[in-house]
Structure formats: C-alpha cells, structure tokens
Design an enzyme around this catalytic site. Sequence first.
Site, PDB file in Angstrom:
ATOM      1  CB  SER A   1      -6.439   4.137  -5.395  1.00 20.04           C
ATOM      2  OG  SER A   1      -5.362   4.419  -6.260  1.00 20.04           O
ATOM      3  CG  ASN A   2      -1.477   2.066  -5.119  1.00 22.60           C
ATOM      4  OD1 ASN A   2      -0.695   2.948  -5.472  1.00 22.60           O
ATOM      5  ND2 ASN A   2      -1.981   1.168  -5.968  1.00 22.60           N
ATOM      6  CG  HIS A   3      -0.273   5.772  -0.118  1.00 23.20           C
ATOM      7  ND1 HIS A   3      -1.190   6.736   0.223  1.00 23.20           N
ATOM      8  CD2 HIS A   3      -0.370   4.807   0.832  1.00 23.20           C
ATOM      9  CE1 HIS A   3      -1.800   6.385   1.332  1.00 23.20           C
ATOM     10  NE2 HIS A   3      -1.327   5.208   1.723  1.00 23.20           N
TER      11      HIS A   3
END
Length: 398
Positions: free
Chosen positions: A209-211
């Site tokens: 995923s990412n931030h």
Amino acid sequence: MLKGKHIILGITGSIAAYKSAVLCRLLVSAGAEVRVIMTPLAKQFITPLTMATLSQHPILVDFFNPENGEWNSHVKLGEWADLYLIAPATANTMAKMATGVADNLLLTTYLSARCAVAVAPAMDLDMYAHTATQRNMEALRQDGVHIIEPGSGFLASGLQGKGRMAEPADIVKAVEALFSEKKKSLEGRHYLVTAGATIEPIDPVRYISNHSSGKMGYAVAEELARRGARVTLVSGRTSLDCPKGVERVDVLSAEDMYKACCEIFPATDGAVMCAAVADYTPQVVAEQKLKKGDGDMSIALKRTHDIAATLGKDKGARLLVGFAMETENEQTNAEDKLRRKNFDFIVLNSLRVEGAGFRGDTNVVSLIDGEGREDLPLMTKGDVAIHIVDKMEKLIKL
Ligand code: PMT
C-alpha cells in the site's frame, strides 16, 4: 453558515464606521474569523482598540509596523480570506478600487484578493447619486464586486436620502447569501472523486500500500458537495468519515477502484483523481499465509490498470483533474501525466516540499494546465480543495 469562514473587514473613513463594531461582533458571533484592515482616516472614526478587541486580532493599517519593521503582507491576507468585506466603503475608496489605485493597505489587499469581495457604501445622498460614484460602482460590479445597497434615512449631513450604510444585521444576511450562492454554484452536476490508498494483497495477512490518508481527496469531495454537486467518492482505505452529502463507495485494490470508476464515470460531469493507486499488484495472491524460509524472497508483480488514463481516453466533454505526487523532475513528470492521461489540469505536489503530500492537514501544490502553472503557497487541504474547485468552475464556464 459563517462558521470557520475567513473574513477581512475593511473599514474606511466614514461616520458609519461606528457600525463596523457591531458588524464585526455579529460576524465573530456567527463563527467567522475576522481580521480588520483600516485606512488611516478610519482610525479617526473608530479606535483600533475597539476593533482589535472585537475581532480578537491586532488591526492592520500600515504596510509595516514602524516599531519593528514587521511586514503586513497584503498578498497573504488576500489569499487567507474567503471574503473581503469593505464596510463602510466611501466614495473615495470605491473610486480607487475601480481604477486600481493602491495607496494604502486596504487597497493593495483588494488588488491581491482572490476571494469574493463585497462593499457596503456609505456617504451623503448627493455623493451617492453623483454620476462619478455610480460609474465607479458599475465598474466594480463589472469586476465582480458585490454591492450591498445602502439604505435611505437620516444622514450625517443632516439631509435625508439614500446613502446610509446598510444595517450590520442586513450586511451579515447579505454575506450569508453570498456564501450560499457560491455553495450552490455546482447544483445539478455530478462528480466522481477518488481518494485514499489502494491495498494490494500478497496473502491473507500482508499487503502492498502507500501513505495516503485520503484527506486531500475527501477535502475535494466536501468542497464539491458544499457547492451543490452530487459527489460519488470512490475511496480506498482511510479512517476518515464520509463528508456530509457525499455518496461513498469503498474499495480496496486498484482493480476494485478501476471497476467502480469505469462504472460511475460515464454518468458524471467529470472526475478528480486524488487517490494514490498502486501501479503494480502481486501476480498471485497466496491463499495461505506465506511461510518464511532461510533465504530472501521476491514477489512477482503485474501492472494494474491506469484508471485515470482509461477514463481520459473516453472522457468526451467531461472534466478530468489529476494529481501528481513526485519526488524529482516534478514539472516534467507532471506535464507528461497531464498529456498522457488527458487531464484538463493536474495538481502537482512534491514530497520534497515541507508541509506537502501525504497524511498532514496541509499541502503545497501547483495547478498545471496546457497554458501554464499556478503555484499556491502552503495552505490547508480544505483551502487547496477550494482552489481546485474554483479552477474547475472556471473551466466549466468556458
Ligand atoms: O491522501 P493524503 O494523505 O491527503 O495525500 C494526498 C496525496 C499525496 C495522495 C494526493 O495529493 C496525491 O498526490 N494523489 C495522487 C498520488 C499519485 O498516485 O500520484 P501519481 O503521480 O502516481 O498518479 C498520477 C495520477 O494518476 C493521479 O491522479 C492518480 O490518482 C492516477 N492514477 C495513478 C495510477 C493508477 N494506476 N491509476 C490512476 O488513476
């Protein structure tokens, strides 16, 4: 209605300035944050102490503080405000506004203001009726300034007629009407907004995923809804509550987001693609938790669909707004995405800039289109959303 609104109250040299105290009190009581700018002459009619006490902020009169040299930035003030309300507005100030004269802080702030501007004229009946004043007021109307009509009655000169500044309560009503007008400017339109991070499962336990927190996309959805648009928010993982009046479709993976967007987009008037979408996803999702071995491991990834590029291919007259999150070669990369994905404009944010990008409540963005680039300073994501939707509205009107 006025809760959280940033209002600059400009006061010019008129006897009606005594009513500005009540006006300021009413605006603050209604939840607005008020900063007061006075012309030097206005100080003769009402004291800065009174206005500072009522507005809960120091009064601004000069370009800088002669005691310590601190600069009063008219540009920053103009950017901060949702509304610049000049009440009372004298014939002299309106004449200067109409012709672009900038010889005091109140006027330079007017020329820098990106927000709505309203004036409540106050003067003697003959000054008000004079063709020069009427001509200047017409020029201001043409420039988009809202005129809050004066009332008739006893004037300071002892004469009776039209020229009394509108009563403070009526000015507040006019201000509320102004905000609700803006609020409804997108009524009848439907927009898709994507927000948040996608999740690409590796196995039942792990994912890529990412931030992204979703804050930027949610702010855009909220601003579109505030202006009366129907909004469908296709949201990846976030902990945010759905903004009032917005329909939310929850998705997890890039593939889910792709399917939802392809289904929703054709029935809309456009989309704002704010989500941080995975470009790659595991080729195979393990059914059971992957067990660790002694050595390293690698996971084969495959490309996901580029959602924005897919929508861009077939967008017709719909508006398509993209985001670019960059860490280097920002301008070149953003321009490349603008073209490749057929965006009408792209919102560039860079991880190299403090206060910009993921998770925080602020962002620093540039709006880039085929004509050029507009750099915005550090501001809340809510304010960035206002600039984005303002630009969308300008494009819709073209
Ligand atoms: O959510 P926050 O914490 O508030 O953070 C906001 C943000 C940093 C996520 C946001 O401001 C932002 O920059 N969003 C876009 C992030 C991104 O993925 O940028 P990109 O340069 O990789 O993608 C370019 C554009 O194509 C974006 O509009 C993206 O939504 C879209 N895209 C990308 C890949 C893909 N497979 N499909 C897409 O539609």
